[in-house]
Design a protein around this motif. Structure first.
Motif, PDB file in Angstrom:
ATOM      1  N   VAL A  13       0.856  -1.182   0.000  1.00  0.00           N
ATOM      2  CA  VAL A  13       0.000   0.000   0.000  1.00  0.00           C
ATOM      3  C   VAL A  13       0.894   1.235   0.000  1.00  0.00           C
ATOM      4  O   VAL A  13       1.559   1.513   1.004  1.00  0.00           O
ATOM      5  CB  VAL A  13      -0.934   0.015   1.227  1.00  0.00           C
ATOM      6  CG1 VAL A  13      -1.836   1.247   1.189  1.00  0.00           C
ATOM      7  CG2 VAL A  13      -1.769  -1.262   1.292  1.00  0.00           C
ATOM      8  N   VAL A  52      -5.300   2.224   7.529  1.00  0.00           N
ATOM      9  CA  VAL A  52      -5.369   1.484   6.270  1.00  0.00           C
ATOM     10  C   VAL A  52      -6.351   0.331   6.442  1.00  0.00           C
ATOM     11  O   VAL A  52      -6.213  -0.470   7.378  1.00  0.00           O
ATOM     12  CB  VAL A  52      -3.984   0.947   5.875  1.00  0.00           C
ATOM     13  CG1 VAL A  52      -4.074   0.162   4.565  1.00  0.00           C
ATOM     14  CG2 VAL A  52      -2.988   2.093   5.743  1.00  0.00           C
ATOM     15  N   TYR A 103      -1.539   6.943   9.404  1.00  0.00           N
ATOM     16  CA  TYR A 103      -2.579   6.542   8.462  1.00  0.00           C
ATOM     17  C   TYR A 103      -3.387   5.390   9.055  1.00  0.00           C
ATOM     18  O   TYR A 103      -2.864   4.555   9.801  1.00  0.00           O
ATOM     19  CB  TYR A 103      -1.981   6.058   7.141  1.00  0.00           C
ATOM     20  CG  TYR A 103      -1.183   7.088   6.390  1.00  0.00           C
ATOM     21  CD1 TYR A 103      -1.803   7.950   5.487  1.00  0.00           C
ATOM     22  CD2 TYR A 103       0.193   7.190   6.563  1.00  0.00           C
ATOM     23  CE1 TYR A 103      -1.076   8.892   4.767  1.00  0.00           C
ATOM     24  CE2 TYR A 103       0.937   8.129   5.850  1.00  0.00           C
ATOM     25  CZ  TYR A 103       0.297   8.980   4.965  1.00  0.00           C
ATOM     26  OH  TYR A 103       1.030   9.906   4.265  1.00  0.00           O
ATOM     27  N   ARG A 144      -8.505  -2.512  10.648  1.00  0.00           N
ATOM     28  CA  ARG A 144      -7.631  -1.496  10.071  1.00  0.00           C
ATOM     29  C   ARG A 144      -6.241  -1.594  10.684  1.00  0.00           C
ATOM     30  O   ARG A 144      -6.048  -2.130  11.778  1.00  0.00           O
ATOM     31  CB  ARG A 144      -8.189  -0.098  10.304  1.00  0.00           C
ATOM     32  CG  ARG A 144      -9.561   0.158   9.682  1.00  0.00           C
ATOM     33  CD  ARG A 144      -9.989   1.593   9.887  1.00  0.00           C
ATOM     34  NE  ARG A 144     -10.032   1.944  11.298  1.00  0.00           N
ATOM     35  CZ  ARG A 144     -10.110   3.201  11.758  1.00  0.00           C
ATOM     36  NH1 ARG A 144     -10.148   4.212  10.899  1.00  0.00           N
ATOM     37  NH2 ARG A 144     -10.153   3.432  13.040  1.00  0.00           N
ATOM     38  N   ALA A 151      -6.578   4.037   2.379  1.00  0.00           N
ATOM     39  CA  ALA A 151      -5.855   4.694   3.466  1.00  0.00           C
ATOM     40  C   ALA A 151      -6.327   6.131   3.639  1.00  0.00           C
ATOM     41  O   ALA A 151      -6.678   6.812   2.664  1.00  0.00           O
ATOM     42  CB  ALA A 151      -4.357   4.669   3.193  1.00  0.00           C
TER      43      ALA A 151
END
Length: 397
Positions: free
Chosen positions: A198, A225, A223, A213, A232
């Protein structure tokens, strides 16, 4: 029944019940004593009636019976450990699935994915650099090498490096590992050996799972994600201060941060969605003795129910700057339990690695053990692994 036999039974029935340690033993002994007393009372009445003492047995006493203190009334109440506890002089080691954590790898993950991982481990050299691939301990007891991805050290803006494996990398269900890398988050499905990358901006160092997450960040950004989609978004929490949420709490559970020093120690709760501040309160010393206090937290914090466990430097009755582990009430910020680990340890020796079964706290405990379990409610501490010369992440939310 002869008189001397009756006297012996009465003596046994009147003995004190003083439980030495487990409350369950005390309750069981009290049950037996009460049963004996009932039997003795019935026997005494039968002897009195059979011997022509009916009038004496039924005659009301002249005065009130003497009040005799029965220690079983208070001693049989289940007790908890005191707020401040210390490890035993000699640590006992029990059989534990995690004891195989440092065994050599016998298969690559690419060939034999796991059903569920219990832990990840990576040895380090004297300079604290990764010394070999990450190993995956499966719930089948087999240790595999993580051969599907080459991990680089994490870096900050100042160029400081650290191995990619850190506490919080392994998901609580043991199915996925998430690694912070510069400019990206690497997700490894340990059940299929699949890898997803990512892309993210900036220097990323720390990872913590929050439901479905992954929170990943560094000094200036964090972040959130999504595990499934990889989507994100920035979130207003500190990757250094946020505690790993309780896996059972669900996606909407509040996030908890612990930060500050000494009188400025603060507990904040934030919304799970965007990290907006909900509550903020000072960390209180609870029922700790006046000579004890928490000075500063370090390592990852771990939330379970309404309790947060985290390693700390503390003031004890002997020294300002001892090592310790604190369990706090996440609702009030008060310290509920404190493990005093003393002064004769290396600084930052005893990072908390998560919650285990039965409300135990898993922690490093150098030099007594590489990995240990502490039960804050009973004060019991047992060893899991004698040495742990490396980095570890446990599937322990």
């Amino acid at each position: 029944m002869r008189e001397e036999e009756l006297r012996r039974l009465l003596t046994v029935a009147a003995e004190d019940v003083r439980p030495s340690h487990p409350a369950g033993t005390a309750w069981e002994r009290a049950r037996r004593v009460r049963h004996t007393r009932r039997a003795v009372g019935a026997a005494a009445l039968a002897v009195a009636l059979a011997g022509g003492g009916t009038v004496f047995a039924l005659r009301p006493p002249v005065g009130p019976p003497p009040i005799v203190a029965d220690p079983s009334v208070t001693d049989l109440t289940p007790t908890h450990a005191p707020p401040v506890q210390r490890p035993p002089a000699t640590l006992a080691f029990r059989a534990d699935p995690l004891a195989r954590l440092t065994d050599p790898a016998t298969a690559p993950l690419s060939r034999e994915p796991v059903r569920r991982a219990l832990a990840l481990y990576q040895p380090v050299d004297a300079e604290y650099r990764a010394d070999g691939p990450v190993r995956v301990l499966g719930d089948d007891g087999v240790v595999r090498s993580l051969d599907v991805v080459d991990l680089e050290p994490t870096r900050d803006a100042g160029g400081n490096e650290a191995p990619a494996l850190k506490p919080g990398v392994l998901s609580p269900d043991g199915r996925t590992a998430a690694f912070a890398q510069t400019g990206e988050l690497v997700l490894v499905d340990l059940t299929t050996a699949g890898v997803r990358r990512v892309p993210l901006d900036g220097y990323l160092e720390l990872v913590v799972w929050a439901g479905d997450r992954v929170l990943v960040g560094g000094d200036d950004r964090t972040y959130a994600v999504d595990r499934s989609s990889g989507a994100a978004a920035r979130i207003d929490v500190s990757a250094w201060d946020v505690s790993a949420p309780d896996p059972a709490a669900g996606r909407g559970a509040a996030l908890v941060e612990l930060s500050g020093m000494r009188d400025g120690l603060t507990l904040r709760s934030r919304s799970a969605g965007d990290g907006a501040l909900r509550t903020e309160q000072r960390v209180g010393q609870g029922d700790l003795p006046a000579s004890y206090r928490v000075n500063e937290f370090y390592g990852r914090g771990w939330l379970r129910g309404d309790r947060v466990a985290r390693a700390a430097w503390i003031t004890s009755r002997e020294i300002d700057g001892a090592e310790g582990v604190a369990v706090l009430d996440a609702r009030t910020g008060a310290v509920a339990h404190l493990l005093d680990l003393g002064r004769d340890r290396t600084k930052g020796c005893c990072e908390v690695l998560g919650w285990g079964d039965g409300g135990t706290v898993l922690l490093r405990l150098a030099p007594d053990a590489g990995l240990a379990r502490w039960d804050p409610e009973t004060g019991e501490i047992t060893g899991v692994l004698r040495e742990l010369q490396g980095l570890v992440s446990l599937a322990a939310g």
